[in-house]
Design a protein around this motif. Sequence first.
Motif, PDB file in Angstrom:
ATOM      1  N   ALA A   1       0.832  -1.204   0.000  1.00 55.29           N
ATOM      2  CA  ALA A   1       0.000   0.000   0.000  1.00 55.29           C
ATOM      3  C   ALA A   1       0.869   1.257   0.000  1.00 55.29           C
ATOM      4  CB  ALA A   1      -0.959   0.003   1.195  1.00 55.29           C
ATOM      5  N   TYR A   2       1.883   1.246  -0.873  1.00 55.42           N
ATOM      6  CA  TYR A   2       2.853   2.339  -0.919  1.00 55.42           C
ATOM      7  C   TYR A   2       3.457   2.404  -2.314  1.00 55.42           C
ATOM      8  CZ  TYR A   2       6.975   5.122   0.414  1.00 55.42           C
ATOM      9  OH  TYR A   2       7.932   6.085   0.518  1.00 55.42           O
ATOM     10  N   ASP A   3       3.546   3.611  -2.862  1.00 55.18           N
ATOM     11  CA  ASP A   3       4.147   3.820  -4.177  1.00 55.18           C
ATOM     12  C   ASP A   3       5.549   4.382  -3.992  1.00 55.18           C
ATOM     13  OD1 ASP A   3       4.935   4.538  -6.718  1.00 55.18           O
ATOM     14  OD2 ASP A   3       3.008   5.408  -7.292  1.00 55.18           O
ATOM     15  N   PRO A   4       6.590   3.573  -4.208  1.00 55.19           N
ATOM     16  CA  PRO A   4       7.946   4.050  -3.978  1.00 55.19           C
ATOM     17  C   PRO A   4       8.401   5.099  -4.986  1.00 55.19           C
ATOM     18  CG  PRO A   4       7.986   1.888  -5.012  1.00 55.19           C
ATOM     19  CD  PRO A   4       6.554   2.187  -4.687  1.00 55.19           C
ATOM     20  N   ARG A   5       7.727   5.175  -6.123  1.00 56.25           N
ATOM     21  CA  ARG A   5       8.115   6.166  -7.135  1.00 56.25           C
ATOM     22  C   ARG A   5       7.771   7.577  -6.693  1.00 56.25           C
ATOM     23  NH1 ARG A   5       4.656   3.423 -11.745  1.00 56.25           N
ATOM     24  NH2 ARG A   5       3.279   3.485  -9.900  1.00 56.25           N
ATOM     25  N   THR A   6       6.668   7.708  -5.972  1.00 54.34           N
ATOM     26  CA  THR A   6       6.231   9.025  -5.511  1.00 54.34           C
ATOM     27  C   THR A   6       6.339   9.178  -3.997  1.00 54.34           C
ATOM     28  OG1 THR A   6       3.942   8.245  -5.344  1.00 54.34           O
ATOM     29  CG2 THR A   6       4.628   9.238  -7.434  1.00 54.34           C
ATOM     30  N   HIS A   7       6.805   8.105  -3.323  1.00 53.19           N
ATOM     31  CA  HIS A   7       6.893   8.102  -1.849  1.00 53.19           C
ATOM     32  C   HIS A   7       5.534   8.422  -1.239  1.00 53.19           C
ATOM     33  CE1 HIS A   7      11.057   7.951  -2.823  1.00 53.19           C
ATOM     34  NE2 HIS A   7      11.152   9.218  -3.135  1.00 53.19           N
ATOM     35  N   THR A   8       4.500   7.780  -1.787  1.00 54.15           N
ATOM     36  CA  THR A   8       3.131   8.070  -1.363  1.00 54.15           C
ATOM     37  C   THR A   8       2.455   6.817  -0.827  1.00 54.15           C
ATOM     38  OG1 THR A   8       2.956   9.743  -3.102  1.00 54.15           O
ATOM     39  CG2 THR A   8       0.906   8.992  -2.081  1.00 54.15           C
ATOM     40  N   PRO A   9       2.054   6.822   0.441  1.00 57.27           N
ATOM     41  CA  PRO A   9       1.282   5.693   0.965  1.00 57.27           C
ATOM     42  C   PRO A   9      -0.168   5.778   0.517  1.00 57.27           C
ATOM     43  CG  PRO A   9       1.628   7.319   2.687  1.00 57.27           C
ATOM     44  CD  PRO A   9       2.363   7.818   1.476  1.00 57.27           C
ATOM     45  N   ASP A  10      -0.815   4.639   0.388  1.00 56.90           N
ATOM     46  CA  ASP A  10      -2.229   4.598   0.040  1.00 56.90           C
ATOM     47  C   ASP A  10      -2.941   3.713   1.052  1.00 56.90           C
ATOM     48  OD1 ASP A  10      -4.755   4.449  -0.995  1.00 56.90           O
ATOM     49  OD2 ASP A  10      -4.168   3.742  -2.987  1.00 56.90           O
ATOM     50  N   GLY A  11      -3.477   4.345   2.085  1.00 57.72           N
ATOM     51  CA  GLY A  11      -4.156   3.614   3.142  1.00 57.72           C
ATOM     52  C   GLY A  11      -5.640   3.497   2.935  1.00 57.72           C
ATOM     53  N   GLU A  60      -9.526   0.736  -0.895  1.00 61.26           N
ATOM     54  CA  GLU A  60      -9.282   0.272  -2.263  1.00 61.26           C
ATOM     55  C   GLU A  60      -7.795   0.025  -2.505  1.00 61.26           C
ATOM     56  OE1 GLU A  60     -12.890   2.598  -1.748  1.00 61.26           O
ATOM     57  OE2 GLU A  60     -10.773   3.149  -1.457  1.00 61.26           O
ATOM     58  N   GLY A  61      -6.967   0.941  -2.024  1.00 61.07           N
ATOM     59  CA  GLY A  61      -5.526   0.785  -2.204  1.00 61.07           C
ATOM     60  C   GLY A  61      -4.976  -0.416  -1.461  1.00 61.07           C
ATOM     61  N   ILE A  62      -5.450  -0.612  -0.243  1.00 59.04           N
ATOM     62  CA  ILE A  62      -4.994  -1.753   0.555  1.00 59.04           C
ATOM     63  C   ILE A  62      -5.421  -3.063  -0.096  1.00 59.04           C
ATOM     64  CG2 ILE A  62      -5.378  -2.969   2.740  1.00 59.04           C
ATOM     65  CD1 ILE A  62      -5.452  -0.178   4.072  1.00 59.04           C
ATOM     66  N   ARG A  63      -6.666  -3.127  -0.513  1.00 51.89           N
ATOM     67  CA  ARG A  63      -7.173  -4.364  -1.127  1.00 51.89           C
ATOM     68  C   ARG A  63      -6.411  -4.682  -2.421  1.00 51.89           C
ATOM     69  NH1 ARG A  63     -11.428  -7.765  -0.361  1.00 51.89           N
ATOM     70  NH2 ARG A  63     -12.089  -6.563   1.467  1.00 51.89           N
ATOM     71  N   ALA A  64      -6.113  -3.654  -3.201  1.00 46.99           N
ATOM     72  CA  ALA A  64      -5.367  -3.865  -4.443  1.00 46.99           C
ATOM     73  C   ALA A  64      -3.953  -4.358  -4.146  1.00 46.99           C
ATOM     74  CB  ALA A  64      -5.322  -2.568  -5.252  1.00 46.99           C
ATOM     75  N   SER A  65      -3.327  -3.804  -3.106  1.00 42.60           N
ATOM     76  CA  SER A  65      -1.963  -4.194  -2.757  1.00 42.60           C
ATOM     77  C   SER A  65      -1.902  -5.632  -2.267  1.00 42.60           C
ATOM     78  CB  SER A  65      -1.416  -3.239  -1.692  1.00 42.60           C
ATOM     79  OG  SER A  65      -0.033  -3.425  -1.502  1.00 42.60           O
ATOM     80  N   VAL A  66      -2.844  -6.011  -1.401  1.00 37.46           N
ATOM     81  CA  VAL A  66      -2.893  -7.392  -0.926  1.00 37.46           C
ATOM     82  C   VAL A  66      -3.166  -8.336  -2.087  1.00 37.46           C
ATOM     83  CG1 VAL A  66      -4.198  -9.029   0.498  1.00 37.46           C
ATOM     84  CG2 VAL A  66      -3.561  -6.797   1.434  1.00 37.46           C
ATOM     85  N   GLY A  67      -4.062  -7.923  -2.976  1.00 35.01           N
ATOM     86  CA  GLY A  67      -4.369  -8.755  -4.129  1.00 35.01           C
ATOM     87  C   GLY A  67      -3.157  -8.986  -5.005  1.00 35.01           C
ATOM     88  N   GLU A  88      -8.160   4.301  11.565  1.00 30.48           N
ATOM     89  CA  GLU A  88      -9.293   3.412  11.805  1.00 30.48           C
ATOM     90  C   GLU A  88      -9.860   2.859  10.498  1.00 30.48           C
ATOM     91  OE1 GLU A  88      -8.944   6.142  15.304  1.00 30.48           O
ATOM     92  OE2 GLU A  88      -8.892   6.388  13.117  1.00 30.48           O
ATOM     93  N   THR A  89      -9.849   3.676   9.450  1.00 28.36           N
ATOM     94  CA  THR A  89     -10.342   3.235   8.147  1.00 28.36           C
ATOM     95  C   THR A  89      -9.407   2.196   7.535  1.00 28.36           C
ATOM     96  OG1 THR A  89     -11.392   5.384   7.757  1.00 28.36           O
ATOM     97  CG2 THR A  89     -10.980   4.003   5.828  1.00 28.36           C
ATOM     98  N   SER A  90      -8.106   2.466   7.616  1.00 26.72           N
ATOM     99  CA  SER A  90      -7.122   1.524   7.060  1.00 26.72           C
ATOM    100  C   SER A  90      -7.167   0.190   7.791  1.00 26.72           C
ATOM    101  CB  SER A  90      -5.712   2.123   7.144  1.00 26.72           C
ATOM    102  OG  SER A  90      -5.602   3.302   6.367  1.00 26.72           O
ATOM    103  N   VAL A  91      -7.190   0.232   9.104  1.00 30.40           N
ATOM    104  CA  VAL A  91      -7.216  -1.009   9.884  1.00 30.40           C
ATOM    105  C   VAL A  91      -8.539  -1.739   9.683  1.00 30.40           C
ATOM    106  CG1 VAL A  91      -7.144  -1.973  12.219  1.00 30.40           C
ATOM    107  CG2 VAL A  91      -5.549  -0.172  11.562  1.00 30.40           C
ATOM    108  N   GLY A  92      -9.609  -0.989   9.533  1.00 38.19           N
ATOM    109  CA  GLY A  92     -10.897  -1.620   9.256  1.00 38.19           C
ATOM    110  C   GLY A  92     -10.867  -2.406   7.954  1.00 38.19           C
ATOM    111  N   ALA A  93     -10.211  -1.845   6.936  1.00 41.69           N
ATOM    112  CA  ALA A  93     -10.092  -2.547   5.654  1.00 41.69           C
ATOM    113  C   ALA A  93      -9.245  -3.801   5.801  1.00 41.69           C
ATOM    114  CB  ALA A  93      -9.485  -1.612   4.614  1.00 41.69           C
ATOM    115  N   LEU A  94      -8.173  -3.710   6.562  1.00 42.75           N
ATOM    116  CA  LEU A  94      -7.326  -4.874   6.801  1.00 42.75           C
ATOM    117  C   LEU A  94      -8.067  -5.938   7.603  1.00 42.75           C
ATOM    118  CD1 LEU A  94      -4.019  -2.956   7.575  1.00 42.75           C
ATOM    119  CD2 LEU A  94      -4.355  -4.533   5.655  1.00 42.75           C
ATOM    120  N   ALA A  95      -8.893  -5.492   8.541  1.00 38.01           N
ATOM    121  CA  ALA A  95      -9.671  -6.442   9.346  1.00 38.01           C
ATOM    122  C   ALA A  95     -10.619  -7.252   8.462  1.00 38.01           C
ATOM    123  CB  ALA A  95     -10.452  -5.700  10.421  1.00 38.01           C
TER     124      ALA A  95
END
Length: 329
Positions: free
Chosen positions: A90-100, A103-110, A137-144
């Motif tokens: 859930a992180y783009d190293p090209r732009t140093h941008t996290p995506d919490g 949608e971003g978390i689910r795509a990264s896990v996928g 809370e939103t990020s952890v909720g998605a991970l949960a």
Amino acid sequence: MARPAALTSIAGKAVGPVGLGLMGLTRPWAPTEYPVAAKVMKAALDHGANFWNGSLHYGPPHANSLQLLKYYFDNHPEDADKVVLSIKGAYDPRTHTPDGSPEGIRASVGEALKILDGVKTIDIFECARVDPKVPIETSVGALAELVKERKIGGIGLSEVSANTIRRAHAVHPIAAVEVELSLFTTDPLHNGVADTCHELGIPLIAYSPISRGWLTGEFRKPEDIPENDMRRFLPRFQPGAFEQNFKLVEAVERIAKRHGATVAQLAIAWVRRQGAIPIPGSTKVERVVENCQDVPLTEEDLKEIQTLLDALPVAGERYGGQHEKLLNL
């Protein structure tokens, strides 16, 4: 004073006192060939280092640590259940941008699951950095939700503040918290992170326990760093800061020599005494074996080391620039 011993169970699985960081095996400026890397990983497991930490952004997209893990478990399927695997994303190293975002978390896990292709489960998934635009809370909720769907085994946090740990843990139990912790970076011992983890019973994972190579004694002057090595761009390795920081290396070397140990072994042992599980990286089998050997430190040793830390402050930021702004959120 030494803190309580690190917990030895993560995501319901027993772990050794020392783990393995996979970043060094997938460095884009000095990649390790997969057969060689697999021997290093096998040696780590054989010596009890069964907590492995990888990432979707360790290495280029076509050869990151997930591809290396796929190669390893294709060749050693019998080891899949022996390893506790933690993956950052859930992180783009090209732009140093996290995506919490969910949608971003689910795509990264996928993406991680697609690369692994069933050879190994993800025991812990952690967002590499906190997304300041998304409530934790939103990020952890998605991970949960992903835990409930059995796509990941547990939730980890990376480079977070004590307050964020408490907020996250209130949403879903946190399996591990990963922070930089070493003789060069003692921040978690003073900003409440380590104390909060111990209070809540969350294992503390320490990356860069030998300070990006500082505590190997390998670098004795700036010119010792290879031309294409990213450390040439880090603040603590710059001329001026380098000379100040090398004083601490020399001081620790004297203590290590007294113990008949390497500086790296002493540094890793010190991290363990803080109640953390160090995850040093290595590209050589002999270094992995060395890193797994403990050095018995007495209370007197720990007091002496603390005196050195007080007398020889580390110069320079950990990362500098945009990276520094994403720490301890």
